[in-house]
Design a protein around this motif. Structure first.
Motif, mmCIF file in Angstrom:
data_model
loop_
_atom_site.group_PDB
_atom_site.id
_atom_site.type_symbol
_atom_site.label_atom_id
_atom_site.label_comp_id
_atom_site.label_asym_id
_atom_site.label_seq_id
_atom_site.Cartn_x
_atom_site.Cartn_y
_atom_site.Cartn_z
ATOM 1 N N TYR A 1 0.831 -1.206 0.000
ATOM 2 C CA TYR A 1 0.000 0.000 0.000
ATOM 3 C C TYR A 1 0.869 1.260 0.000
ATOM 4 N N ASP A 2 1.995 1.212 0.674
ATOM 5 C CA ASP A 2 2.911 2.354 0.714
ATOM 6 C C ASP A 2 3.411 2.688 -0.689
ATOM 7 N N ILE A 3 3.724 1.660 -1.469
ATOM 8 C CA ILE A 3 4.173 1.877 -2.846
ATOM 9 C C ILE A 3 3.052 2.494 -3.677
ATOM 10 N N GLY A 4 1.849 1.917 -3.564
ATOM 11 C CA GLY A 4 0.722 2.423 -4.340
ATOM 12 C C GLY A 4 0.350 3.850 -3.984
ATOM 13 N N SER A 5 0.312 4.159 -2.692
ATOM 14 C CA SER A 5 -0.062 5.514 -2.274
ATOM 15 C C SER A 5 1.031 6.523 -2.631
ATOM 16 N N THR A 6 2.292 6.083 -2.651
ATOM 17 C CA THR A 6 3.387 6.973 -3.070
ATOM 18 C C THR A 6 3.229 7.360 -4.533
ATOM 19 N N ILE A 7 2.892 6.390 -5.363
ATOM 20 C CA ILE A 7 2.676 6.682 -6.787
ATOM 21 C C ILE A 7 1.478 7.608 -6.964
ATOM 22 N N ARG A 8 0.400 7.342 -6.226
ATOM 23 C CA ARG A 8 -0.818 8.151 -6.351
ATOM 24 C C ARG A 8 -0.629 9.576 -5.837
ATOM 25 N N ASP A 9 -0.044 9.713 -4.642
ATOM 26 C CA ASP A 9 -0.015 11.009 -3.957
ATOM 27 C C ASP A 9 1.213 11.859 -4.284
ATOM 28 N N LYS A 10 2.285 11.217 -4.746
ATOM 29 C CA LYS A 10 3.525 11.975 -4.979
ATOM 30 C C LYS A 10 3.960 11.976 -6.442
ATOM 31 N N ILE A 11 4.092 10.788 -7.013
ATOM 32 C CA ILE A 11 4.655 10.712 -8.361
ATOM 33 C C ILE A 11 3.704 11.300 -9.409
ATOM 34 N N ILE A 12 2.453 10.876 -9.416
ATOM 35 C CA ILE A 12 1.522 11.346 -10.463
ATOM 36 C C ILE A 12 1.316 12.863 -10.412
ATOM 37 N N PRO A 13 0.980 13.463 -9.264
ATOM 38 C CA PRO A 13 0.720 14.915 -9.282
ATOM 39 C C PRO A 13 1.972 15.772 -9.418
ATOM 40 N N HIS A 14 3.158 15.235 -9.062
ATOM 41 C CA HIS A 14 4.375 16.057 -9.064
ATOM 42 C C HIS A 14 5.493 15.391 -9.881
ATOM 43 N N ALA A 15 5.116 14.759 -10.979
ATOM 44 C CA ALA A 15 6.061 13.941 -11.746
ATOM 45 C C ALA A 15 7.300 14.705 -12.196
ATOM 46 N N VAL A 16 7.127 15.916 -12.731
ATOM 47 C CA VAL A 16 8.279 16.643 -13.255
ATOM 48 C C VAL A 16 9.247 17.028 -12.139
ATOM 49 N N SER A 17 8.723 17.306 -10.943
ATOM 50 C CA SER A 17 9.593 17.643 -9.817
ATOM 51 C C SER A 17 10.399 16.441 -9.357
ATOM 52 N N TRP A 18 9.813 15.239 -9.477
ATOM 53 C CA TRP A 18 10.574 14.026 -9.157
ATOM 54 C C TRP A 18 11.570 13.718 -10.266
ATOM 55 N N PHE A 19 11.192 14.025 -11.522
ATOM 56 C CA PHE A 19 12.105 13.801 -12.642
ATOM 57 C C PHE A 19 13.361 14.660 -12.502
ATOM 58 N N THR A 20 13.191 15.919 -12.157
ATOM 59 C CA THR A 20 14.337 16.816 -12.017
ATOM 60 C C THR A 20 15.092 16.608 -10.711
ATOM 61 N N GLY A 21 14.465 15.939 -9.748
ATOM 62 C CA GLY A 21 15.103 15.733 -8.448
ATOM 63 C C GLY A 21 14.752 16.785 -7.419
ATOM 64 N N GLU A 22 13.977 17.800 -7.835
ATOM 65 C CA GLU A 22 13.606 18.866 -6.894
ATOM 66 C C GLU A 22 12.734 18.345 -5.758
ATOM 67 N N ALA A 23 11.812 17.447 -6.084
ATOM 68 C CA ALA A 23 10.937 16.897 -5.053
ATOM 69 C C ALA A 23 11.733 16.071 -4.051
ATOM 70 N N ALA A 24 12.721 15.336 -4.541
ATOM 71 C CA ALA A 24 13.560 14.532 -3.642
ATOM 72 C C ALA A 24 14.353 15.437 -2.709
ATOM 73 N N GLN A 25 14.834 16.551 -3.240
ATOM 74 C CA GLN A 25 15.584 17.494 -2.415
ATOM 75 C C GLN A 25 14.696 18.094 -1.336
ATOM 76 N N ASP A 26 13.466 18.432 -1.711
ATOM 77 C CA ASP A 26 12.534 19.001 -0.737
ATOM 78 C C ASP A 26 12.176 17.986 0.341
ATOM 79 N N GLU A 27 12.005 16.721 -0.067
ATOM 80 C CA GLU A 27 11.543 15.703 0.875
ATOM 81 C C GLU A 27 12.661 15.136 1.722
ATOM 82 N N TYR A 28 13.823 14.927 1.115
ATOM 83 C CA TYR A 28 14.916 14.277 1.833
ATOM 84 C C TYR A 28 16.029 15.230 2.231
ATOM 85 N N GLY A 29 15.944 16.503 1.790
ATOM 86 C CA GLY A 29 17.012 17.452 2.094
ATOM 87 C C GLY A 29 17.207 17.654 3.573
#
Length: 368
Positions: free
Chosen positions: A272-300
């Motif tokens: 469920y964690d994998i599915g909800s991550t794709i639904r809530d993070k990857i789909i709505p903010h895909a370009v930010s994850w592609f560029t790495g900006e979302a990862a920096q915001d989340e894991y920085g």
């Protein structure tokens, strides 16, 4: 989702892993324990002074009012989410066209690009976006990447009967499997908590020899064996595409002990964690994850905390070294005032630490 407490048997969390029919036997087996717990709660109220009990009754009425308001909040929130999901769709359509080079975006095209006949769209867009997320990166093997390069789009939608949501993965024609769309559906007992009842995935139609979720092991026959052909054995292999074969809830007639129930619960929570991550993070903010900006915001912030801890450790090490030097000086002064018991001392040799066998890394999942 559920609690990860492994010290005790959490009935509520187990209920999240099993649906109503499949958990019937287990619930019956635990009925006495539940009655005992309920009895203890009743005893607490009965043992309260009359005045205090009246105050608790008022608090329970307040709680009932709160629950009614909360139910209304969930209802309105669902309607609001549905409204904005429709508003998002034109944006997702534009994203799909740009990523896949459908009618190349004229504003982004350049004369140089036209001359060089560059690859259309944004190659490996979804693969890169998912790999930049820690939860998903752990699920993607090196062999998976070849297939995920053909991923064109990911969508999600609500499911009303039963309540839940569905993920859809759209693939271009590829040499790995025949399916053009792979789906994963989550059925919820309580969508607002949420409590997961079960998950259902698409059966992947693999092309011959291209299955990424299994590996074929070949073993030479023993000497003197009548069968001279190699012995082949098929085993499950770690792969992102196992996501479409979620953990199965046991049949009602199957016995399930506490350890097996806890393992099932953990597997379903991870799924469920994998599915909800794709639904809530990857789909709505895909370009930010592609560029790495979302990862920096989340894991920085996590990285910054680790750097702070490293600096503190270095300072502690320096303090320890200074203390050791002071101790050595004191020992040296003390030894000068002490008579030697022998003119020659034998040198002590420290025995080498035993070379403990390190845990072997499991073999990579390779196709034979």
């Amino acid at each position: 989702m559920g609690s990860n407490n492994k010290d005790g048997f959490n009935v509520a969390d187990l209920g999240a892993a099993l649906n109503a029919e499949d958990r019937a036997d287990l619930v019956n087996a635990l009925k006495n324990k539940l009655h005992d717990l309920a009895g203890k709660h009743s005893d607490v109220l009965e043992n309260l002074p009359v005045n205090v009990r009246k105050r608790v009754d008022v608090l329970r009425e307040i709680q009932t009012q709160h629950d009614e308001m909360e139910a209304k909040f969930f209802e309105e929130r669902a309607a609001l989410e549905a409204k904005y999901q429709k508003l998002y769709q034109p944006l997702y359509t534009k994203r799909y066209e740009i990523v896949n080079g459908v009618g190349e975006n004229e504003s982004a095209a350049t004369e140089q690009a036209d001359k060089d006949d560059e690859e259309k769209g944004v190659p490996d867009f979804w693969l890169t976006a998912m790999k930049n997320n820690e939860v998903l990166a752990e699920e993607i093997s090196e062999r998976d990447e070849g297939a995920l390069k053909f991923l064109k789009d990911i969508k999600w939608s609500r499911v009303d009967s039963p309540k839940g949501f569905k993920l859809e993965f759209y693939f271009d024609a590829n040499p790995f499997f025949k399916n053009s769309v792979l789906t994963k559906t989550y059925h919820m007992i309580d969508e607002d908590e949420p409590i997961l009842e079960k998950a259902i995935g698409t059966e992947i139609e693999w092309h011959p020899g291209k299955c990424l979720t299994q590996k074929v092991l070949k073993k030479k026959p023993k000497k003197g064996s009548k069968n001279s052909k190699p012995i082949t054995k098929t085993e499950q292999c770690e792969s992102f595409f196992n996501f479409f074969s979620p953990p199965q809830v046991p049949d009602e007639d199957d016995d399930i002990d506490e350890d097996a129930a806890e393992e099932l619960q953990n597997l379903m929570e991870q799924d469920y964690d994998i599915g909800s991550t794709i639904r809530d993070k990857i789909i709505p903010h895909a370009v930010s994850w592609f560029t790495g900006e979302a990862a920096q915001d989340e894991y920085g912030d996590i990285d910054d905390d680790e750097d702070d801890l490293d600096e503190e450790d270095e300072e502690d090490d320096e303090d320890d070294e200074e203390e050791d030097e002071d101790d050595d000086d004191e020992d040296e002064d003390e030894s000068k005032t002490r008579k030697k018991s022998s003119a020659v001392r034998k040198k002590s040799v420290r025995a080498p630490a035993g070379d403990g066998q390190q845990g072997e890394r499991p073999p990579e999942c390779k196709q034979q």
